[in-house]
Design a protein around this motif. Structure first.
Motif, PDB file in Angstrom:
ATOM      1  N   LEU A  55       0.832  -1.212   0.000  1.00  0.00           N
ATOM      2  CA  LEU A  55       0.000   0.000   0.000  1.00  0.00           C
ATOM      3  C   LEU A  55       0.866   1.262   0.000  1.00  0.00           C
ATOM      4  O   LEU A  55       0.530   2.243  -0.678  1.00  0.00           O
ATOM      5  N   GLY A  56       1.968   1.242   0.735  1.00  0.00           N
ATOM      6  CA  GLY A  56       2.877   2.389   0.737  1.00  0.00           C
ATOM      7  C   GLY A  56       3.500   2.618  -0.624  1.00  0.00           C
ATOM      8  O   GLY A  56       3.656   3.759  -1.073  1.00  0.00           O
ATOM      9  N   ALA A  57       3.859   1.539  -1.307  1.00  0.00           N
ATOM     10  CA  ALA A  57       4.432   1.658  -2.656  1.00  0.00           C
ATOM     11  C   ALA A  57       3.418   2.288  -3.609  1.00  0.00           C
ATOM     12  O   ALA A  57       3.759   3.172  -4.404  1.00  0.00           O
ATOM     13  N   ILE A  58       2.180   1.847  -3.505  1.00  0.00           N
ATOM     14  CA  ILE A  58       1.124   2.439  -4.330  1.00  0.00           C
ATOM     15  C   ILE A  58       0.936   3.908  -3.962  1.00  0.00           C
ATOM     16  O   ILE A  58       0.766   4.768  -4.830  1.00  0.00           O
ATOM     17  N   GLY A  59       1.014   4.210  -2.659  1.00  0.00           N
ATOM     18  CA  GLY A  59       0.851   5.584  -2.177  1.00  0.00           C
ATOM     19  C   GLY A  59       1.962   6.518  -2.619  1.00  0.00           C
ATOM     20  O   GLY A  59       1.759   7.727  -2.723  1.00  0.00           O
ATOM     21  N   LEU A  60       3.131   5.977  -2.883  1.00  0.00           N
ATOM     22  CA  LEU A  60       4.232   6.812  -3.377  1.00  0.00           C
ATOM     23  C   LEU A  60       3.983   7.290  -4.805  1.00  0.00           C
ATOM     24  O   LEU A  60       4.406   8.379  -5.186  1.00  0.00           O
ATOM     25  N   ILE A  61       3.310   6.472  -5.599  1.00  0.00           N
ATOM     26  CA  ILE A  61       3.191   6.737  -7.027  1.00  0.00           C
ATOM     27  C   ILE A  61       1.819   7.252  -7.443  1.00  0.00           C
ATOM     28  O   ILE A  61       1.704   8.264  -8.144  1.00  0.00           O
ATOM     29  N   LEU A  62       0.765   6.567  -7.022  1.00  0.00           N
ATOM     30  CA  LEU A  62      -0.568   6.861  -7.544  1.00  0.00           C
ATOM     31  C   LEU A  62      -1.102   8.257  -7.212  1.00  0.00           C
ATOM     32  O   LEU A  62      -1.571   8.959  -8.116  1.00  0.00           O
ATOM     33  N   PRO A  63      -1.051   8.708  -5.962  1.00  0.00           N
ATOM     34  CA  PRO A  63      -1.602  10.040  -5.674  1.00  0.00           C
ATOM     35  C   PRO A  63      -0.946  11.188  -6.464  1.00  0.00           C
ATOM     36  O   PRO A  63      -1.658  11.990  -7.077  1.00  0.00           O
ATOM     37  N   PRO A  64       0.393  11.268  -6.519  1.00  0.00           N
ATOM     38  CA  PRO A  64       0.966  12.365  -7.308  1.00  0.00           C
ATOM     39  C   PRO A  64       0.709  12.206  -8.807  1.00  0.00           C
ATOM     40  O   PRO A  64       0.574  13.186  -9.527  1.00  0.00           O
ATOM     41  N   LEU A  65       0.625  10.960  -9.256  1.00  0.00           N
ATOM     42  CA  LEU A  65       0.393  10.707 -10.676  1.00  0.00           C
ATOM     43  C   LEU A  65      -1.005  11.159 -11.097  1.00  0.00           C
ATOM     44  O   LEU A  65      -1.179  11.737 -12.169  1.00  0.00           O
ATOM     45  N   THR A  66      -1.982  10.920 -10.227  1.00  0.00           N
ATOM     46  CA  THR A  66      -3.367  11.294 -10.543  1.00  0.00           C
ATOM     47  C   THR A  66      -3.702  12.713 -10.103  1.00  0.00           C
ATOM     48  O   THR A  66      -4.700  13.272 -10.550  1.00  0.00           O
ATOM     49  N   GLY A  67      -2.904  13.272  -9.205  1.00  0.00           N
ATOM     50  CA  GLY A  67      -3.198  14.598  -8.675  1.00  0.00           C
ATOM     51  C   GLY A  67      -4.239  14.576  -7.571  1.00  0.00           C
ATOM     52  O   GLY A  67      -4.653  15.613  -7.069  1.00  0.00           O
ATOM     53  N   ILE A  68      -4.667  13.391  -7.170  1.00  0.00           N
ATOM     54  CA  ILE A  68      -5.653  13.246  -6.105  1.00  0.00           C
ATOM     55  C   ILE A  68      -4.917  12.989  -4.799  1.00  0.00           C
ATOM     56  O   ILE A  68      -4.229  11.981  -4.648  1.00  0.00           O
ATOM     57  N   ALA A  69      -5.036  13.905  -3.865  1.00  0.00           N
ATOM     58  CA  ALA A  69      -4.399  13.809  -2.540  1.00  0.00           C
ATOM     59  C   ALA A  69      -2.903  13.507  -2.645  1.00  0.00           C
ATOM     60  O   ALA A  69      -2.417  12.522  -2.081  1.00  0.00           O
ATOM     61  N   PRO A  70      -2.137  14.347  -3.348  1.00  0.00           N
ATOM     62  CA  PRO A  70      -0.702  14.074  -3.501  1.00  0.00           C
ATOM     63  C   PRO A  70       0.068  14.060  -2.186  1.00  0.00           C
ATOM     64  O   PRO A  70       1.171  13.511  -2.122  1.00  0.00           O
ATOM     65  N   TRP A  71      -0.503  14.618  -1.134  1.00  0.00           N
ATOM     66  CA  TRP A  71       0.150  14.591   0.176  1.00  0.00           C
ATOM     67  C   TRP A  71       0.314  13.154   0.681  1.00  0.00           C
ATOM     68  O   TRP A  71       1.146  12.890   1.551  1.00  0.00           O
ATOM     69  N   LEU A  72      -0.467  12.225   0.120  1.00  0.00           N
ATOM     70  CA  LEU A  72      -0.331  10.828   0.541  1.00  0.00           C
ATOM     71  C   LEU A  72       1.047  10.257   0.195  1.00  0.00           C
ATOM     72  O   LEU A  72       1.533   9.358   0.875  1.00  0.00           O
ATOM     73  N   ALA A  73       1.689  10.786  -0.847  1.00  0.00           N
ATOM     74  CA  ALA A  73       3.034  10.331  -1.192  1.00  0.00           C
ATOM     75  C   ALA A  73       4.020  10.693  -0.089  1.00  0.00           C
ATOM     76  O   ALA A  73       4.906   9.902   0.255  1.00  0.00           O
ATOM     77  N   VAL A  74       3.858  11.873   0.475  1.00  0.00           N
ATOM     78  CA  VAL A  74       4.716  12.295   1.586  1.00  0.00           C
ATOM     79  C   VAL A  74       4.453  11.396   2.793  1.00  0.00           C
ATOM     80  O   VAL A  74       5.382  10.947   3.463  1.00  0.00           O
ATOM     81  N   ALA A  75       3.183  11.114   3.046  1.00  0.00           N
ATOM     82  CA  ALA A  75       2.833  10.245   4.174  1.00  0.00           C
ATOM     83  C   ALA A  75       3.387   8.840   3.976  1.00  0.00           C
ATOM     84  O   ALA A  75       3.898   8.219   4.926  1.00  0.00           O
ATOM     85  N   ALA A  76       3.314   8.324   2.752  1.00  0.00           N
ATOM     86  CA  ALA A  76       3.834   6.983   2.473  1.00  0.00           C
ATOM     87  C   ALA A  76       5.349   6.939   2.678  1.00  0.00           C
ATOM     88  O   ALA A  76       5.867   6.010   3.300  1.00  0.00           O
TER      89      ALA A  76
END
Length: 120
Positions: A55-76
């Protein structure tokens, strides 16, 4: 800075996607040659760690890629920093001084946090 972030985050995500997937899918016997700590850890905990890594690996890539909640990448990435602090402690407590990989992953995750906040 954005290019550096994507390279570092991508490599970190690939590592945790593989490592987490292995923890989720393989039996204790197949994990033991790679991860000695599995012998004293309940498999439910091993599976939970693996799931969090995926889930963390997905959180590193998917949020910034989609622009939806990009802060999740920082959290991951910050979560991976905490994970590696814990992993390093487990290795040291077991008397295993081979923590170079843990420290490398910790540093990489910290750099990912920094690069994600620098351009986000």
């Amino acid at each position: 800075m954005e290019t550096a972030h994507w390279i570092i985050a991508g490599l970190l995500a690939l590592f945790y996607l593989y490592g987490g997937g292995v923890k989720v899918l393989r039996s204790r016997e197949r994990l033991l040659p790679m991860m000695e700590w599995v012998d004293t850890t309940p498999m439910l905990a091993v599976r939970a760690i693996g799931t969090l890594e995926v889930l963390g690996a997905i959180g590193l890539i998917l949020p910034p890629l989609t622009g939806i909640a990009p802060w999740l990448a920082v959290a991951a990435a910050a979560g991976f920093v905490l994970l590696q602090i814990g992993a390093t402690r487990v290795h040291l407590r077991r008397g295993d001084r081979q923590i170079a990989l843990n420290l490398t992953l910790l540093l990489t995750a910290a750099v990912t946090v920094w690069t994600a906040t620098a351009w986000a």
